[in-house]
Scaffold this active site. Structure first.
Site, PDB file in Angstrom:
ATOM      1  N   ALA A  65       8.399  -6.679   3.773  1.00 18.66           N
ATOM      2  CA  ALA A  65       7.849  -7.968   4.197  1.00 18.66           C
ATOM      3  C   ALA A  65       6.763  -8.354   3.199  1.00 18.66           C
ATOM      4  O   ALA A  65       6.162  -7.487   2.552  1.00 18.66           O
ATOM      5  CB  ALA A  65       7.275  -7.848   5.598  1.00 18.66           C
ATOM      6  N   GLY A 109      10.491  -3.657   5.330  1.00 14.67           N
ATOM      7  CA  GLY A 109      11.443  -4.641   5.853  1.00 14.67           C
ATOM      8  C   GLY A 109      12.718  -4.719   5.017  1.00 14.67           C
ATOM      9  O   GLY A 109      13.769  -5.110   5.529  1.00 14.67           O
ATOM     10  N   GLU A 112      14.820  -2.014   6.335  1.00 10.88           N
ATOM     11  CA  GLU A 112      15.244  -2.437   7.683  1.00 10.88           C
ATOM     12  C   GLU A 112      16.331  -3.507   7.606  1.00 10.88           C
ATOM     13  O   GLU A 112      17.280  -3.503   8.392  1.00 10.88           O
ATOM     14  CB  GLU A 112      14.024  -2.965   8.460  1.00 10.88           C
ATOM     15  CG  GLU A 112      12.987  -1.875   8.694  1.00 10.88           C
ATOM     16  CD  GLU A 112      11.697  -2.421   9.286  1.00 10.88           C
ATOM     17  OE1 GLU A 112      10.951  -3.104   8.557  1.00 10.88           O
ATOM     18  OE2 GLU A 112      11.451  -2.192  10.472  1.00 10.88           O
ATOM     19  N   GLU A 132       5.152   1.543   5.479  1.00  9.85           N
ATOM     20  CA  GLU A 132       4.190   0.692   6.208  1.00  9.85           C
ATOM     21  C   GLU A 132       2.919   1.446   6.571  1.00  9.85           C
ATOM     22  O   GLU A 132       1.844   0.856   6.677  1.00  9.85           O
ATOM     23  CB  GLU A 132       4.834   0.133   7.491  1.00  9.85           C
ATOM     24  CG  GLU A 132       5.893  -0.934   7.265  1.00  9.85           C
ATOM     25  CD  GLU A 132       7.310  -0.386   7.134  1.00  9.85           C
ATOM     26  OE1 GLU A 132       7.479   0.827   6.865  1.00  9.85           O
ATOM     27  OE2 GLU A 132       8.255  -1.181   7.303  1.00  9.85           O
TER      28      GLU A 132
HETATM   29  C1  HXC Z   1       4.257  -9.030  -1.529  1.00 14.44           C
HETATM   30  C2  HXC Z   1       4.956  -7.765  -3.311  1.00 14.44           C
HETATM   31  C3  HXC Z   1       5.509  -6.803  -2.432  1.00 14.44           C
HETATM   32  C4  HXC Z   1       5.421  -7.040  -1.038  1.00 14.44           C
HETATM   33  C5  HXC Z   1       5.857  -6.153  -4.449  1.00 14.44           C
HETATM   34  N1  HXC Z   1       5.195  -7.319  -4.534  1.00 14.44           N
HETATM   35  N2  HXC Z   1       6.046  -5.820  -3.192  1.00 14.44           N
HETATM   36  N3  HXC Z   1       4.337  -8.861  -2.841  1.00 14.44           N
HETATM   37  N4  HXC Z   1       4.776  -8.157  -0.639  1.00 14.44           N
HETATM   38  N5  HXC Z   1       5.958  -6.224  -0.139  1.00 14.44           N
HETATM   39  C6  HXC Z   1       4.770  -8.025  -5.749  1.00 14.44           C
HETATM   40  C7  HXC Z   1       3.567  -7.363  -6.411  1.00 14.44           C
HETATM   41  O1  HXC Z   1       2.378  -7.788  -5.790  1.00 14.44           O
HETATM   42  C8  HXC Z   1       3.705  -7.873  -7.822  1.00 14.44           C
HETATM   43  O2  HXC Z   1       3.261  -9.208  -7.931  1.00 14.44           O
HETATM   44  C9  HXC Z   1       5.193  -7.913  -8.039  1.00 14.44           C
HETATM   45  O3  HXC Z   1       5.793  -7.946  -6.733  1.00 14.44           O
HETATM   46  C10 HXC Z   1       5.715  -6.679  -8.759  1.00 14.44           C
HETATM   47  O4  HXC Z   1       5.271  -5.543  -8.057  1.00 14.44           O
HETATM   48  P1  HXC Z   1       4.512  -4.319  -8.767  1.00 14.44           P
HETATM   49  O5  HXC Z   1       3.787  -3.591  -7.695  1.00 14.44           O
HETATM   50  O6  HXC Z   1       3.724  -4.777  -9.923  1.00 14.44           O
HETATM   51  O7  HXC Z   1       5.763  -3.471  -9.293  1.00 14.44           O
HETATM   52  P2  HXC Z   1       5.862  -1.895  -9.489  1.00 14.44           P
HETATM   53  O8  HXC Z   1       4.602  -1.347 -10.102  1.00 14.44           O
HETATM   54  O9  HXC Z   1       7.148  -1.660 -10.196  1.00 14.44           O
HETATM   55  O10 HXC Z   1       5.928  -1.272  -8.005  1.00 14.44           O
HETATM   56  C11 HXC Z   1       7.029  -1.569  -7.191  1.00 14.44           C
HETATM   57  C12 HXC Z   1       6.717  -1.153  -5.722  1.00 14.44           C
HETATM   58  C13 HXC Z   1       5.400  -1.810  -5.261  1.00 14.44           C
HETATM   59  C14 HXC Z   1       6.629   0.366  -5.621  1.00 14.44           C
HETATM   60  C15 HXC Z   1       7.915  -1.624  -4.883  1.00 14.44           C
HETATM   61  O11 HXC Z   1       5.466  -3.198  -5.555  1.00 14.44           O
HETATM   62  C16 HXC Z   1       5.127  -1.643  -3.804  1.00 14.44           C
HETATM   63  O12 HXC Z   1       4.716  -0.573  -3.360  1.00 14.44           O
HETATM   64  N6  HXC Z   1       5.331  -2.707  -3.021  1.00 14.44           N
HETATM   65  C17 HXC Z   1       4.998  -2.735  -1.594  1.00 14.44           C
HETATM   66  C18 HXC Z   1       6.000  -1.953  -0.803  1.00 14.44           C
HETATM   67  C19 HXC Z   1       5.653  -1.929   0.674  1.00 14.44           C
HETATM   68  O13 HXC Z   1       4.575  -1.448   1.049  1.00 14.44           O
HETATM   69  N7  HXC Z   1       6.527  -2.442   1.497  1.00 14.44           N
HETATM   70  C20 HXC Z   1       6.334  -2.538   2.953  1.00 14.44           C
HETATM   71  C21 HXC Z   1       5.713  -3.875   3.315  1.00 14.44           C
HETATM   72  S1  HXC Z   1       5.328  -3.977   5.024  1.00 14.44           S
HETATM   73  P3  HXC Z   1       1.816  -9.606  -8.589  1.00 14.44           P
HETATM   74  O14 HXC Z   1       1.866 -11.091  -8.655  1.00 14.44           O
HETATM   75  O15 HXC Z   1       0.793  -9.063  -7.644  1.00 14.44           O
HETATM   76  O16 HXC Z   1       1.801  -8.912  -9.931  1.00 14.44           O
HETATM   77  C22 HXC Z   1       6.805  -4.289   5.770  1.00 14.44           C
HETATM   78  C23 HXC Z   1       6.778  -4.421   7.279  1.00 14.44           C
HETATM   79  C24 HXC Z   1       8.095  -4.897   7.814  1.00 14.44           C
HETATM   80  O17 HXC Z   1       7.801  -4.395   5.145  1.00 14.44           O
HETATM   81  C25 HXC Z   1       7.989  -5.421   9.219  1.00 14.44           C
HETATM   82  C26 HXC Z   1       8.232  -6.897   9.348  1.00 14.44           C
HETATM   83  C27 HXC Z   1       8.074  -7.452  10.728  1.00 14.44           C
END
Ligand code: HXC
Length: 258
Positions: A65, A109, A112, A132
């Site tokens: 998400a 997400g 999921e 998460e």
């Molecule tokens: C918003 C995101 C994002 C996310 C990546 N980006 N994941 N933006 N939400 N979930 C953005 C980064 O901010 C960045 O933009 C760009 O995408 C590239 O990401 P990087 O981090 O620079 O890439 P990298 O170093 O290759 O790392 C990849 C990654 C990391 C390991 C996937 O991005 C990461 O850990 N992302 C978050 C993963 C996460 O925690 N997901 C769960 C979310 S909570 P900018 O502009 O900043 O450079 C969830 C709850 C679901 O999903 C429930 C819903 C109801």
């Protein structure tokens, strides 16, 4: 229909829906999920479509998400909009098969969403995770329930509590994905699977989807009864007569979806 966050291509009876927010690794924001719900609903209604494929980019199916969109929300807002429930309910109402073709990250997400599809074909670069916990939250669109049913309690707890990622090989070994293919072949193999499904009787295809999904929703006894009844029911279709005649006549069945 033009979308801001999706690329949709319909050809040869397959709707290919590609998540397209490369700048955010396909993070699921409300625009993307709203458009996805709409695209899936339209594909389900479109008589030309017999199977749906959902995919992302080579680097990410979806990295979860959209954290930036969620970060400042409070409980009342999340509760009142029933965050992502209407969109995910729309996906679950789709009666045609949906195959997830996953390359790169399928996190939170994103994992999921892949699990909400009917089955997952993964490239050897795929990485699944429910991280998460690192954000101080928990999965919110099915991760604690579906991952546990796919891979069992021990591995699901491990994934949700540590936030570690699972590679494609582990995902296949533990039953999360149906098969792993080389990254370069992901779309070719997935589209071939979709084409095989598209050749079948669409009545039988929908019955299979309903029956397998029943195994998640009910007791074994009720599920077996449901299966037996739909098995009996299919003997009222022309496609059953055609399928069984074709076998005996040693030819390929020509299904007409009736
Ligand atoms: C918003 C995101 C994002 C996310 C990546 N980006 N994941 N933006 N939400 N979930 C953005 C980064 O901010 C960045 O933009 C760009 O995408 C590239 O990401 P990087 O981090 O620079 O890439 P990298 O170093 O290759 O790392 C990849 C990654 C990391 C390991 C996937 O991005 C990461 O850990 N992302 C978050 C993963 C996460 O925690 N997901 C769960 C979310 S909570 P900018 O502009 O900043 O450079 C969830 C709850 C679901 O999903 C429930 C819903 C109801």
């Amino acid at each position: 229909m033009a979308y801001e966050t999706l690329i949709v291509d319909i050809s040869d009876h397959i709707a290919l829906i590609r998540l397209n927010r490369p700048e955010a690794l396909n993070a699921l924001n409300s625009t993307l999920l709203g458009e996805l719900a709409q695209a899936l609903t339209e594909a389900d209604r479109n008589d030309k479509v017999r199977c749906i494929v959902l995919t992302g980019s080579e680097k990410a199916f979806a990295a979860g998400a959209d954290i930036k969109e969620m970060a400042d929300k409070g409980f009342v807002e999340m509760f009142q909009e029933d965050f992502f429930a209407p969109e995910t309910e729309a996906l679950l109402r789709v009666r045609k098969p949906i195959i997830a073709a996953v390359s790169g990250y399928a996190l939170g997400g994103g994992c999921e969403l892949a699990m909400m599809c009917d089955f997952i074909i993964a490239s050897d670069t795929a990485k699944f995770g429910q991280p998460e916990i690192n954000l101080g939250v928990v999965a919110g669109i099915g991760g604690t329930q579906r991952l546990t049913r796919f891979v069992g309690k021990s591995k699901a707890m491990d994934m949700h509590l540590t936030g570690r990622f699972m590679d494609a090989e582990e995902a296949e070994r533990s039953g999360l994905v149906s098969r792993v293919v080389p990254a370069k072949k992901l779309m070719e193999e997935t589209m071939a699977a979709a084409a095989r499904i598209a050749e079948k009787s669409q009545i039988t295809v929908k019955v299979v989807k309903e029956a397998v999904n029943r195994s998640y929703e009910t007791t074994l006894r009720e599920g077996l009864l449901f299966e037996r009844r739909v098995f009996h029911m299919l003997f009222s279709t022309e496609d059953q007569k055609e399928g069984m005649s074709a076998f005996q006549e040693k030819r390929t069945a020509q299904f007409r979806d009736r």
